[in-house]
Design a protein around this motif. Structure first.
Motif, PDB file in Angstrom:
ATOM      1  N   PHE B  93      10.945  10.810  68.336  1.00 33.17           N
ATOM      2  CA  PHE B  93      12.269  10.509  67.787  1.00 33.17           C
ATOM      3  C   PHE B  93      13.270  10.224  68.908  1.00 33.17           C
ATOM      4  CE2 PHE B  93      10.334  12.885  64.382  1.00 33.17           C
ATOM      5  CZ  PHE B  93      10.856  12.336  63.230  1.00 33.17           C
ATOM      6  N   PHE B  94      14.187   9.314  68.644  1.00 32.06           N
ATOM      7  CA  PHE B  94      15.367   9.159  69.488  1.00 32.06           C
ATOM      8  C   PHE B  94      16.383  10.172  68.976  1.00 32.06           C
ATOM      9  CE2 PHE B  94      13.620   4.869  69.418  1.00 32.06           C
ATOM     10  CZ  PHE B  94      13.793   4.427  70.717  1.00 32.06           C
ATOM     11  N   ILE B  95      16.832  11.052  69.828  1.00 26.58           N
ATOM     12  CA  ILE B  95      17.872  11.969  69.372  1.00 26.58           C
ATOM     13  C   ILE B  95      18.923  12.140  70.460  1.00 26.58           C
ATOM     14  CG2 ILE B  95      16.497  13.323  67.722  1.00 26.58           C
ATOM     15  CD1 ILE B  95      16.345  15.436  70.002  1.00 26.58           C
ATOM     16  N   PHE B  96      20.046  12.705  70.072  1.00 22.00           N
ATOM     17  CA  PHE B  96      21.121  12.949  71.017  1.00 22.00           C
ATOM     18  C   PHE B  96      20.850  14.251  71.758  1.00 22.00           C
ATOM     19  CE2 PHE B  96      25.112  15.235  71.857  1.00 22.00           C
ATOM     20  CZ  PHE B  96      25.612  14.401  72.847  1.00 22.00           C
ATOM     21  N   ASP B  97      20.962  14.203  73.062  1.00 17.35           N
ATOM     22  CA  ASP B  97      20.758  15.399  73.868  1.00 17.35           C
ATOM     23  C   ASP B  97      21.836  15.468  74.940  1.00 17.35           C
ATOM     24  OD1 ASP B  97      19.940  17.484  75.399  1.00 17.35           O
ATOM     25  OD2 ASP B  97      17.982  16.643  75.930  1.00 17.35           O
ATOM     26  N   PRO B 245      30.321  16.822  72.397  1.00 11.54           N
ATOM     27  CA  PRO B 245      30.909  16.366  71.125  1.00 11.54           C
ATOM     28  C   PRO B 245      31.401  17.575  70.316  1.00 11.54           C
ATOM     29  CG  PRO B 245      28.518  16.165  71.056  1.00 11.54           C
ATOM     30  CD  PRO B 245      28.876  16.537  72.459  1.00 11.54           C
ATOM     31  N   LYS B 246      32.515  17.390  69.675  1.00  9.60           N
ATOM     32  CA  LYS B 246      33.159  18.492  68.953  1.00  9.60           C
ATOM     33  C   LYS B 246      32.714  18.483  67.491  1.00  9.60           C
ATOM     34  CE  LYS B 246      37.504  18.317  67.907  1.00  9.60           C
ATOM     35  NZ  LYS B 246      38.875  17.880  68.156  1.00  9.60           N
ATOM     36  N   GLN B 247      32.318  19.643  67.022  1.00  7.67           N
ATOM     37  CA  GLN B 247      31.970  19.779  65.613  1.00  7.67           C
ATOM     38  C   GLN B 247      33.243  20.039  64.818  1.00  7.67           C
ATOM     39  OE1 GLN B 247      28.595  22.641  65.687  1.00  7.67           O
ATOM     40  NE2 GLN B 247      28.725  22.455  63.468  1.00  7.67           N
ATOM     41  N   ASP B 248      33.297  19.554  63.571  1.00  8.84           N
ATOM     42  CA  ASP B 248      34.471  19.835  62.744  1.00  8.84           C
ATOM     43  C   ASP B 248      34.435  21.278  62.252  1.00  8.84           C
ATOM     44  OD1 ASP B 248      35.610  17.315  62.914  1.00  8.84           O
ATOM     45  OD2 ASP B 248      34.309  16.541  61.322  1.00  8.84           O
ATOM     46  N   ARG B 249      35.638  21.789  61.986  1.00  6.38           N
ATOM     47  CA  ARG B 249      35.708  23.154  61.476  1.00  6.38           C
ATOM     48  C   ARG B 249      35.061  23.225  60.087  1.00  6.38           C
ATOM     49  NH1 ARG B 249      40.609  27.274  61.885  1.00  6.38           N
ATOM     50  NH2 ARG B 249      39.203  29.006  61.659  1.00  6.38           N
ATOM     51  N   SER B 276      27.665  12.458  54.869  1.00 11.48           N
ATOM     52  CA  SER B 276      28.666  13.428  55.307  1.00 11.48           C
ATOM     53  C   SER B 276      30.011  12.735  55.436  1.00 11.48           C
ATOM     54  CB  SER B 276      28.262  14.035  56.651  1.00 11.48           C
ATOM     55  OG  SER B 276      29.373  14.737  57.179  1.00 11.48           O
ATOM     56  N   PRO B 277      30.996  13.126  54.620  1.00 15.32           N
ATOM     57  CA  PRO B 277      32.300  12.467  54.680  1.00 15.32           C
ATOM     58  C   PRO B 277      33.065  12.741  55.978  1.00 15.32           C
ATOM     59  CG  PRO B 277      32.271  14.150  52.949  1.00 15.32           C
ATOM     60  CD  PRO B 277      30.904  14.136  53.570  1.00 15.32           C
ATOM     61  N   ASN B 278      32.819  13.865  56.647  1.00 12.60           N
ATOM     62  CA  ASN B 278      33.561  14.103  57.885  1.00 12.60           C
ATOM     63  C   ASN B 278      32.836  13.548  59.109  1.00 12.60           C
ATOM     64  OD1 ASN B 278      31.908  16.534  57.150  1.00 12.60           O
ATOM     65  ND2 ASN B 278      32.389  17.027  59.281  1.00 12.60           N
ATOM     66  N   ASP B 279      31.502  13.646  59.136  1.00 12.26           N
ATOM     67  CA  ASP B 279      30.747  13.084  60.256  1.00 12.26           C
ATOM     68  C   ASP B 279      30.539  11.576  60.097  1.00 12.26           C
ATOM     69  OD1 ASP B 279      30.484  15.436  61.636  1.00 12.26           O
ATOM     70  OD2 ASP B 279      28.472  15.902  60.886  1.00 12.26           O
ATOM     71  N   LYS B 280      30.766  11.071  58.898  1.00 11.34           N
ATOM     72  CA  LYS B 280      30.540   9.654  58.597  1.00 11.34           C
ATOM     73  C   LYS B 280      29.118   9.236  58.985  1.00 11.34           C
ATOM     74  CE  LYS B 280      35.114   8.459  57.864  1.00 11.34           C
ATOM     75  NZ  LYS B 280      35.533   9.862  57.757  1.00 11.34           N
ATOM     76  N   ASP B 281      28.153  10.039  58.583  1.00 19.14           N
ATOM     77  CA  ASP B 281      26.767   9.650  58.825  1.00 19.14           C
ATOM     78  C   ASP B 281      25.955   9.839  57.547  1.00 19.14           C
ATOM     79  OD1 ASP B 281      26.608  12.401  58.775  1.00 19.14           O
ATOM     80  OD2 ASP B 281      25.422  12.594  60.602  1.00 19.14           O
ATOM     81  N   TYR B 282      24.754   9.266  57.540  1.00 17.04           N
ATOM     82  CA  TYR B 282      23.987   9.257  56.300  1.00 17.04           C
ATOM     83  C   TYR B 282      22.491   9.175  56.571  1.00 17.04           C
ATOM     84  CZ  TYR B 282      23.737   4.298  57.391  1.00 17.04           C
ATOM     85  OH  TYR B 282      23.515   3.108  58.035  1.00 17.04           O
ATOM     86  N   MET B 283      21.747   9.501  55.527  1.00 20.96           N
ATOM     87  CA  MET B 283      20.307   9.254  55.533  1.00 20.96           C
ATOM     88  C   MET B 283      19.957   8.790  54.132  1.00 20.96           C
ATOM     89  SD  MET B 283      17.139  11.920  56.041  1.00 20.96           S
ATOM     90  CE  MET B 283      15.446  11.333  55.907  1.00 20.96           C
ATOM     91  N   GLU B 310      26.822   8.679  67.539  1.00 22.21           N
ATOM     92  CA  GLU B 310      25.426   9.057  67.716  1.00 22.21           C
ATOM     93  C   GLU B 310      25.266  10.524  68.105  1.00 22.21           C
ATOM     94  OE1 GLU B 310      24.603   7.223  72.066  1.00 22.21           O
ATOM     95  OE2 GLU B 310      24.168   5.892  70.357  1.00 22.21           O
ATOM     96  N   THR B 311      26.314  11.294  67.888  1.00 22.79           N
ATOM     97  CA  THR B 311      26.236  12.711  68.224  1.00 22.79           C
ATOM     98  C   THR B 311      26.131  13.581  66.974  1.00 22.79           C
ATOM     99  OG1 THR B 311      28.636  12.795  68.224  1.00 22.79           O
ATOM    100  CG2 THR B 311      27.554  12.453  70.352  1.00 22.79           C
ATOM    101  N   THR B 312      26.240  12.997  65.793  1.00 23.44           N
ATOM    102  CA  THR B 312      26.178  13.793  64.566  1.00 23.44           C
ATOM    103  C   THR B 312      24.731  13.936  64.115  1.00 23.44           C
ATOM    104  OG1 THR B 312      26.508  11.815  63.242  1.00 23.44           O
ATOM    105  CG2 THR B 312      28.479  13.066  63.823  1.00 23.44           C
ATOM    106  N   PHE B 313      24.519  14.775  63.129  1.00 21.26           N
ATOM    107  CA  PHE B 313      23.162  15.137  62.712  1.00 21.26           C
ATOM    108  C   PHE B 313      22.320  13.922  62.325  1.00 21.26           C
ATOM    109  CE2 PHE B 313      20.027  16.968  59.685  1.00 21.26           C
ATOM    110  CZ  PHE B 313      19.408  17.828  60.564  1.00 21.26           C
ATOM    111  N   PHE B 314      22.817  13.099  61.420  1.00 21.00           N
ATOM    112  CA  PHE B 314      22.053  11.910  61.023  1.00 21.00           C
ATOM    113  C   PHE B 314      22.358  10.721  61.940  1.00 21.00           C
ATOM    114  CE2 PHE B 314      22.386  14.251  56.917  1.00 21.00           C
ATOM    115  CZ  PHE B 314      21.041  14.556  56.805  1.00 21.00           C
ATOM    116  N   GLY B 315      23.582  10.695  62.473  1.00 14.49           N
ATOM    117  CA  GLY B 315      23.976   9.599  63.349  1.00 14.49           C
ATOM    118  C   GLY B 315      23.063   9.461  64.556  1.00 14.49           C
ATOM    119  N   GLN B 316      22.633  10.599  65.133  1.00 14.78           N
ATOM    120  CA  GLN B 316      21.781  10.570  66.317  1.00 14.78           C
ATOM    121  C   GLN B 316      20.400   9.984  66.007  1.00 14.78           C
ATOM    122  OE1 GLN B 316      20.376  14.410  67.667  1.00 14.78           O
ATOM    123  NE2 GLN B 316      20.563  15.275  65.623  1.00 14.78           N
ATOM    124  N   LEU B 317      20.047   9.963  64.729  1.00 18.34           N
ATOM    125  CA  LEU B 317      18.721   9.475  64.356  1.00 18.34           C
ATOM    126  C   LEU B 317      18.741   7.987  64.009  1.00 18.34           C
ATOM    127  CD1 LEU B 317      17.797  12.545  62.151  1.00 18.34           C
ATOM    128  CD2 LEU B 317      16.618  11.913  64.250  1.00 18.34           C
TER     129      LEU B 317
END
Lengths: 315, 331
Positions: B93-97, B245-249, B276-283, B310-317
């Motif tokens: 997998f390509f992931i953010f590290d 990268p900062k995670q939202d509260r 995810s409406p705050n991370d703006k990412d999807y699968m 590319e730092t969010t959970f689905f965004g990095q994928l």
């Protein structure tokens, strides 16, 4: 005064017409026949246990099999029932269990247990027309439809397969609740078992025919032991055989609970040799890096990154 | 390639209680692919590459005791052998590290000893037609925390599993001709209650609301909305390394599942989406499955990932979109 005397004969005439429409010669109204038929077909005994073999046959003769045990219990409260179903076949639903708490006049509660992930899942149950395990039977055909949901009228009385029957037409009060615009049932005058049912679609054309192919007396209850439903428009049909039917088994209320969804009841309810009081189940799977034929798509070397270590288990 | 035993257990069943010992799959909670009170280890690479759903769940080597009383039922689980989650990792997998330049990594395994035994308890019963459960868990995060030897210029990373306790509840029942699911839990990050250790996850409150309904014949739709609220957010911000990268509260995740059966349920069209409406990412997971015979089925589907960053959970994928084909013969 004069006005009133006109009203009384008019209403008397109306009642006379109504009674003529609804009552047969023996005096049973159509509603009553359907209620008795429902009771004879869906409610006999205090409980029932049976092994059900369903054969799903396509127009060109391809067969699929559904093999299951069904337990049914009537509760004391008006018409409430509990169903428990355990699947033996086909392999992709083997060991799956399904439970229904049926309430007349209200949506059922349904639960499914998926053994591969040990998940008990409640499933939405508002559309009773959905197919039961891919067969020609809908959920409603399996557990019955409230008699009050249709308007019933007696079309005629005739001899069908050597039996005296009432031929009753049922028209749904809410057209959106069914696939049929009306249905016609041949109901045995003696046992009240429906011997045949014809469903007509919204265009008024015949599409589903149910037949009771074998009726046996079991513990004094007339029981349909073979039943077929055919979709005459698609040519698909489902043949059901009810084997080892037994009534009044004393099935406990607890059987219809999450516990037994997860571990199907023994005590002769579910026939499974492996499910004796000690169970040893070993399921093996090969863990390979490349499970799917397409996963080569993935395997590209990336020189950097990742919360990975040298530990091979992370790959 | 290796042998992977998913389940191997012994059951003892009596009238009021059962015992199950051995490797077993444990599923708790009412979420659909959103796990709040489900404490079992997961295999995310299996899921992200389209293997059948059961491979998402890994077996736990555990002792389970069930007690069934009229008032309430109880499930008590003891897990002496810790099992972590499998996470997507290169090269597959390509992931953010954030530490991509650091190659020296070590996993601090949890020793198998009494203090490290995980305990989990679930009490459940039916309340007014609803299936109600309360849960408690004491164990460890299954996704590791990452501790660099030197925060400024790390040369070595230690991956460890912080201590965790979870207290939660769920409710599921029929409402408005559908099924309503509610679940919530408090994640007590026992090793980082103050929230000032950037290597360990802070305490969180998680919840989900789901509704499932059959809209027409053989078609079911299910929507879920879930949230994660991070406690001690101020401490988190203060101790977060500047380039991270900062995670939202308040993180949110929505899902939609659509399923249509056709041709006497031999054909299944399904679509599942995470957003995810705050991370703006999807699968997105579209799939067609065909039961060719009672023994043979085939599924063709895809996993499509994406996001603004590319730092969010689905965004990095994002670069891991894949197509999968499953053929399975069962007997």
């Amino acid at each position: 005064m004069r006005k009133n005397s006109m009203v009384i004969p008019a209403s008397l005439f109306f009642i006379f017409i109504l009674s003529h429409l609804a009552y047969s010669q023996e005096g049973l109204p159509a509603d009553e026949i359907i209620r008795k038929s429902q009771a004879a077909f869906y409610y006999p005994g205090s409980d029932m246990k049976t092994r059900v073999l369903m054969k799903l046959v396509t127009k060109d003769g391809k067969e699929r099999i559904r093999d299951l045990t069904m337990l049914r219990k009537n509760l004391d409260k008006g018409g409430e029932q509990r169903y428990f179903i355990y699947f033996y076949k086909p392999p992709d639903v083997k060991d799956m269990t399904f439970m229904v708490w049926k309430y007349p006049g209200k949506d059922d509660d349904r639960w499914l247990f998926i053994p591969a992930i040990k998940l008990v899942k409640r499933i939405a149950a508002n559309d009773k027309r959905s197919s039961f395990v891919g067969s020609d039977f809908s959920y409603e055909d399996v557990s019955g439809r409230d008699a009050e949901e249709d308007n019933h009228s007696i079309l005629k009385e005739e001899v069908f397969n050597g039996k005296d029957t009432y031929v009753v037409k049922s028209v749904p009060k809410d057209e959106g609740s069914t696939d049929y615009s009306y249905k016609v049932s041949w109901i045995d005058k003696e046992s009240f078992i429906p011997l045949k049912e014809e469903h007509y679609d919204k265009r008024g054309e015949l599409y589903k025919v149910f037949t009771a192919d074998e009726v046996k007396e079991i513990q004094d209850f007339p029981t349909v032991t073979k039943r077929t439903v055919e979709n005459v428009q698609s040519g698909h049909r489902t043949e059901v055989t009810f084997k080892e039917v037994g009534y009044n088994n004393g099935i406990e209320d607890e059987i219809f609970s999450e516990r037994y969804l997860r571990t199907p009841p023994r005590n002769g309810y579910v026939d499974k040799s492996g499910r004796s009081s000690f169970l040893f189940s070993l399921l093996t799977g090969f863990s390979t890096r490349c499970f799917h034929s397409w996963c080569g798509y993935f395997s590209r070397w990336v020189p950097s990154g990742g919360l990975y270590t040298k530990d091979s288990r992370w790959e | 390639m290796g042998l992977d035993i998913r389940e191997a257990y012994l059951d003892y069943v009596s009238k009021l209680w059962d015992v199950r010992v051995g490797r077993q799959i444990i599923t708790w909670g009412v979420g659909d692919l959103i796990f709040i009170n489900d404490i079992s280890p997961k295999d995310f690479p299996a899921f992200f590459s389209g293997r059948p759903l059961e491979y998402l769940k890994k077996g736990s080597d555990a002792f389970k005791f069930d007690l069934y009383l009229n008032v309430i039922s109880m499930e008590f689980i003891l897990i002496p052998f810790f099992e972590r989650d499998n996470l997507p990792s290169p090269p597959r997998f390509f992931i953010f590290d954030p530490f991509s330049q650091v190659k020296d990594r070590e996993i601090k395994e949890l020793e198998t000893k009494l203090e490290n035994t995980e305990l989990a308890l679930r009490l459940y019963r039916n309340i007014l037609g609803f299936d109600a459960s309360v849960y408690a868990y004491k164990g460890f995060f299954r996704i590791p925390g990452v501790r660099p030897d030197n925060p400024e210029s790390p040369t070595k990373l230690t991956l460890f599993f912080p201590e965790l306790a979870v207290y939660g509840a769920s409710l599921q029942g029929s409402v408005f001709s559908g099924v309503l699911s509610l679940e919530g839990a408090y994640y007590d990050s026992l090793d980082d209650r103050d929230g000032d250790d950037p290597a360990a996850t802070n305490s969180q409150t998680k919840f989900l609301v789901g509704f499932q309904r059959e809209l027409w014949r053989d078609f079911t739709a299910e929507f879920q909305y879930s949230g994660e609220y991070m406690h001690k957010y101020g401490e988190y911000l203060e101790t977060l390394p500047p380039e991270f990268p900062k995670q939202d509260r308040f993180g949110q995740l929505m899902t939609l599942r659509l399923t249509q059966f056709l041709k006497y349920q031999t054909l299944k069209l399904s679509f599942f989406a995470f957003f995810s409406p705050n991370d703006k990412d999807y699968m997105l997971i579209p799939e067609v499955r065909h039961n060719i015979t009672d023994h043979l089925w085939a599924a063709l589907g895809g996993n499509i990932f994406g996001g603004k960053k590319e730092t969010t959970f689905f965004g990095q994928l994002d670069k891991n979109d894949n197509v999968y084909l499953v053929l399975r013969y069962e007997f």
